[in-house]
Design a protein around this motif. Structure first.
Motif, PDB file in Angstrom:
ATOM      1  N   ARG A  28       0.814  -1.221   0.000  1.00  0.00           N
ATOM      2  CA  ARG A  28       0.000   0.000   0.000  1.00  0.00           C
ATOM      3  C   ARG A  28       0.846   1.270   0.000  1.00  0.00           C
ATOM      4  O   ARG A  28       0.361   2.336  -0.397  1.00  0.00           O
ATOM      5  N   HIS A  29       2.088   1.186   0.461  1.00  0.00           N
ATOM      6  CA  HIS A  29       2.970   2.357   0.448  1.00  0.00           C
ATOM      7  C   HIS A  29       3.722   2.467  -0.877  1.00  0.00           C
ATOM      8  O   HIS A  29       3.794   3.547  -1.469  1.00  0.00           O
ATOM      9  N   LEU A  30       4.301   1.361  -1.339  1.00  0.00           N
ATOM     10  CA  LEU A  30       5.134   1.402  -2.540  1.00  0.00           C
ATOM     11  C   LEU A  30       4.301   1.611  -3.803  1.00  0.00           C
ATOM     12  O   LEU A  30       4.755   2.292  -4.731  1.00  0.00           O
ATOM     13  N   GLY A  31       3.098   1.055  -3.845  1.00  0.00           N
ATOM     14  CA  GLY A  31       2.269   1.187  -5.043  1.00  0.00           C
ATOM     15  C   GLY A  31       2.069   2.628  -5.475  1.00  0.00           C
ATOM     16  O   GLY A  31       2.342   2.985  -6.627  1.00  0.00           O
ATOM     17  N   PRO A  32       1.605   3.506  -4.592  1.00  0.00           N
ATOM     18  CA  PRO A  32       1.418   4.912  -4.982  1.00  0.00           C
ATOM     19  C   PRO A  32       2.733   5.611  -5.355  1.00  0.00           C
ATOM     20  O   PRO A  32       2.739   6.499  -6.218  1.00  0.00           O
ATOM     21  N   VAL A  33       3.838   5.233  -4.713  1.00  0.00           N
ATOM     22  CA  VAL A  33       5.134   5.840  -5.038  1.00  0.00           C
ATOM     23  C   VAL A  33       5.534   5.499  -6.470  1.00  0.00           C
ATOM     24  O   VAL A  33       5.997   6.362  -7.233  1.00  0.00           O
ATOM     25  N   TYR A  39       4.673   4.618 -13.318  1.00  0.00           N
ATOM     26  CA  TYR A  39       4.311   3.229 -13.593  1.00  0.00           C
ATOM     27  C   TYR A  39       2.806   2.999 -13.398  1.00  0.00           C
ATOM     28  O   TYR A  39       2.139   3.730 -12.667  1.00  0.00           O
ATOM     29  N   ARG A  40       2.300   1.977 -14.042  1.00  0.00           N
ATOM     30  CA  ARG A  40       1.003   1.403 -13.671  1.00  0.00           C
ATOM     31  C   ARG A  40       1.333   0.123 -12.916  1.00  0.00           C
ATOM     32  O   ARG A  40       2.230  -0.636 -13.298  1.00  0.00           O
ATOM     33  N   VAL A  41       0.638  -0.110 -11.811  1.00  0.00           N
ATOM     34  CA  VAL A  41       1.110  -1.082 -10.827  1.00  0.00           C
ATOM     35  C   VAL A  41       0.031  -2.110 -10.519  1.00  0.00           C
ATOM     36  O   VAL A  41      -1.125  -1.758 -10.248  1.00  0.00           O
ATOM     37  N   GLU A 261       8.915   5.286   3.253  1.00  0.00           N
ATOM     38  CA  GLU A 261       9.437   6.414   2.470  1.00  0.00           C
ATOM     39  C   GLU A 261      10.866   6.149   2.019  1.00  0.00           C
ATOM     40  O   GLU A 261      11.227   6.401   0.860  1.00  0.00           O
ATOM     41  N   VAL A 262      11.671   5.624   2.920  1.00  0.00           N
ATOM     42  CA  VAL A 262      13.070   5.348   2.603  1.00  0.00           C
ATOM     43  C   VAL A 262      13.185   4.267   1.534  1.00  0.00           C
ATOM     44  O   VAL A 262      13.888   4.424   0.526  1.00  0.00           O
ATOM     45  N   ILE A 263      12.483   3.162   1.747  1.00  0.00           N
ATOM     46  CA  ILE A 263      12.578   2.041   0.799  1.00  0.00           C
ATOM     47  C   ILE A 263      11.983   2.439  -0.549  1.00  0.00           C
ATOM     48  O   ILE A 263      12.545   2.121  -1.611  1.00  0.00           O
ATOM     49  N   GLY A 264      10.870   3.150  -0.542  1.00  0.00           N
ATOM     50  CA  GLY A 264      10.252   3.580  -1.793  1.00  0.00           C
ATOM     51  C   GLY A 264      11.166   4.476  -2.595  1.00  0.00           C
ATOM     52  O   GLY A 264      11.311   4.316  -3.816  1.00  0.00           O
ATOM     53  N   SER A 265      11.818   5.421  -1.931  1.00  0.00           N
ATOM     54  CA  SER A 265      12.702   6.336  -2.657  1.00  0.00           C
ATOM     55  C   SER A 265      13.922   5.611  -3.196  1.00  0.00           C
ATOM     56  O   SER A 265      14.400   5.907  -4.301  1.00  0.00           O
TER      57      SER A 265
END
Length: 273
Positions: A28-33, A39-41, A261-265
């Motif tokens: 749920r966090h990485l998808g929007p990032v 991307y389409r996810v 936030e850290v992992i997504g970036s």
């Protein structure tokens, strides 16, 4: 579970694959990032989680499913793959089985199998891996793992300090007495060849291979499922140019939930490099 307009083919496809014991909700966090990055996810369910399977479920079943998801959503040469835990294992198998399916691969919390070697049989790791051996007790494990407190304790061991209430609530909604056998299937097939999905035997073998596409491997320094001390030589098994290994300080097994936030970036930056 999708993020962004999954039919917007002008955007590259990102396939996200969860692990054990969790659900696509953990993306749920990485998808929007990734959506914000262009991307389409699609965050897919692993086979066995939504409904009882008609046949055996093993690692190859997961691999075949990942490739089917990529193809069914019109993935092309720009597609990328992100997998956590069993999703990472499925990812290794997917890129080995079809090196052209994904441009890049991000693996979280489970390294290439060959990188672990004899470290799996050290005393500390055997203690961490008690659940793997317990799962072999068919019937008993199926019952015990659904009892109150089991998932909570396992997540607590694997990601100390993280509150998994929301994630385990979703897990309990779907992993029931009807589906638990399929969910545990890949663990049992790892020790009993009779339980391997024979229709995906080649894909099961592929999960042991070295990824032939650029791969970004992230592991938490406090991972309570696979100890970070086992990863000293992991980069040797990420030999494709552009591959990177990073040990992330202060996080455990569910690193994409603990520090989203850290992992997504980190993931977005690497995919764009």
């Amino acid at each position: 579970m999708t993020f962004g307009d999954i039919e917007e083919s002008a955007r590259p496809l990102a396939v996200l694959v969860h692990g054990f014991p969790d659900t696509p909700h953990t993306w749920r966090h990485l998808g929007p990032v990734l959506t914000a990055a262009g991307y389409r996810v699609v965050a897919t369910w692993l086979p066995g989680y939504l409904a009882a399977e008609s046949g055996p479920v093993s690692a190859g079943t997961y691999v075949r499913h990942v490739l089917d998801v990529r193809n069914s959503h019109g993935g092309d040469e720009r597609a990328v793959l992100v997998g956590h835990d069993w999703g990472a294992t499925a990812g290794y198998g997917a890129v080995v089985s079809d090196p052209g399916a994904f441009r890049r691969f991000v693996a979280l919390a489970v390294p290439p199998a060959a990188a672990l070697g004899s470290g799996l049989f050290g005393y500390d790791q055997l203690k961490r891996s008690f659940y793997v051996w317990f799962i072999q007790q068919a019937g008993l494990a199926d019952f015990a793992m659904l009892e109150p407190g089991f998932w909570e304790s396992l997540w607590g061991d694997w990601s100390p300090g993280y509150d998994p209430t929301q994630d385990i609530s979703m897990l309990r909604r779907y992993v029931t007495q009807e589906t638990i056998g399929g969910v545990l299937g890949p663990y049992r097939a790892s020790f009993d060849p009779k339980l391997i999905d024979q229709g995906a035997a080649a894909e099961t073998a592929a999960t042991l291979g070295v990824p032939p596409v650029p791969t970004y491997y992230l592991h938490g320094s406090r991972d309570g499922a696979i100890g970070a001390e086992l990863l000293g030589d992991v980069i040797s098994f990420l030999s494709t140019p552009g591959s990177v290994f990073e040990l992330v300080d202060g996080v455990g097994h569910f690193l994409h939930l603990e520090r989203p936030e850290v992992i997504g970036s980190k993931i977005v930056a690497w995919l764009a490099d």
